[in-house]
Scaffold this active site. Sequence first.
Site, PDB file in Angstrom:
ATOM      1  N   ASP A  32      13.294   4.596  57.440  1.00 20.52           N
ATOM      2  CA  ASP A  32      13.061   3.192  57.106  1.00 20.52           C
ATOM      3  C   ASP A  32      14.404   2.518  56.836  1.00 20.52           C
ATOM      4  OD1 ASP A  32      12.394   0.774  55.417  1.00 20.52           O
ATOM      5  OD2 ASP A  32      10.374   1.542  55.722  1.00 20.52           O
ATOM      6  N   ASN A  89      -0.048   0.692  54.696  1.00 20.52           N
ATOM      7  CA  ASN A  89      -0.339  -0.677  54.275  1.00 20.52           C
ATOM      8  C   ASN A  89      -1.110  -1.343  55.407  1.00 20.52           C
ATOM      9  OD1 ASN A  89       1.227  -0.214  51.973  1.00 20.52           O
ATOM     10  ND2 ASN A  89       3.080  -0.897  52.996  1.00 20.52           N
ATOM     11  N   GLY A  95       0.947  -5.578  52.039  1.00 18.39           N
ATOM     12  CA  GLY A  95       2.363  -5.336  52.279  1.00 18.39           C
ATOM     13  C   GLY A  95       2.732  -4.962  53.697  1.00 18.39           C
ATOM     14  N   GLN A  96       1.788  -4.999  54.633  1.00 18.10           N
ATOM     15  CA  GLN A  96       2.140  -4.687  56.019  1.00 18.10           C
ATOM     16  C   GLN A  96       2.941  -5.852  56.590  1.00 18.10           C
ATOM     17  OE1 GLN A  96      -1.154  -3.906  58.719  1.00 18.10           O
ATOM     18  NE2 GLN A  96       0.228  -3.152  60.318  1.00 18.10           N
ATOM     19  N   SER A  97       4.159  -5.563  57.039  1.00 13.89           N
ATOM     20  CA  SER A  97       5.012  -6.621  57.582  1.00 13.89           C
ATOM     21  C   SER A  97       5.242  -6.464  59.085  1.00 13.89           C
ATOM     22  CB  SER A  97       6.353  -6.666  56.841  1.00 13.89           C
ATOM     23  OG  SER A  97       7.025  -5.436  56.937  1.00 13.89           O
ATOM     24  N   HIS A 102       1.600   2.173  60.945  1.00 15.68           N
ATOM     25  CA  HIS A 102       2.659   3.101  60.568  1.00 15.68           C
ATOM     26  C   HIS A 102       2.353   3.729  59.221  1.00 15.68           C
ATOM     27  CE1 HIS A 102       3.910  -0.936  59.190  1.00 15.68           C
ATOM     28  NE2 HIS A 102       4.585  -0.336  58.215  1.00 15.68           N
ATOM     29  N   LEU A 103       2.717   4.998  59.114  1.00 15.82           N
ATOM     30  CA  LEU A 103       2.560   5.752  57.873  1.00 15.82           C
ATOM     31  C   LEU A 103       3.925   5.867  57.222  1.00 15.82           C
ATOM     32  CD1 LEU A 103       0.362   6.932  59.970  1.00 15.82           C
ATOM     33  CD2 LEU A 103       0.197   8.792  58.342  1.00 15.82           C
ATOM     34  N   HIS A 104       4.001   5.546  55.953  1.00 16.61           N
ATOM     35  CA  HIS A 104       5.218   5.749  55.180  1.00 16.61           C
ATOM     36  C   HIS A 104       5.166   7.173  54.622  1.00 16.61           C
ATOM     37  CE1 HIS A 104       6.386   1.426  54.825  1.00 16.61           C
ATOM     38  NE2 HIS A 104       5.089   1.272  55.060  1.00 16.61           N
TER      39      HIS A 104
END
Length: 116
Positions: A32, A89, A95-97, A102-104
């Site tokens: 990230d 998210n 909070g998804q931007s 995608h997985l954090h």
Amino acid sequence: MAEQDCLFCKIAAGEIPAQLIYEDERAVAFRDLNPQAPVHALVIPREHVASLADAQEGQASLLGHLLLAAARVARDEGLAEQGFRTAINTGAGAGQSVFHLHLHVLGGRPLSWPPG
């Protein structure tokens, strides 16, 4: 957003550079750019799926594959024994931007609960 305009689709296709730490035929993982922990990676499908809410029944295998890829990233990054967090998210309110699923994968420090 059209797939041709998607930042993560471009990363998965190799059109935009990223610090890749894992890839296979279905998924890509990279660091990230704004890490929230000492280890903060994103695991994305090569296939464009805007969010978890947009995933379809026929993509169940892909969703499972992403979780297995996240676990492998955590192991490769030395997080398996000390623990790590995975987060998805879904939607701007969460909070998804970037609207590509995608997985954090976060770890390398104690993570409090609840998050956010």
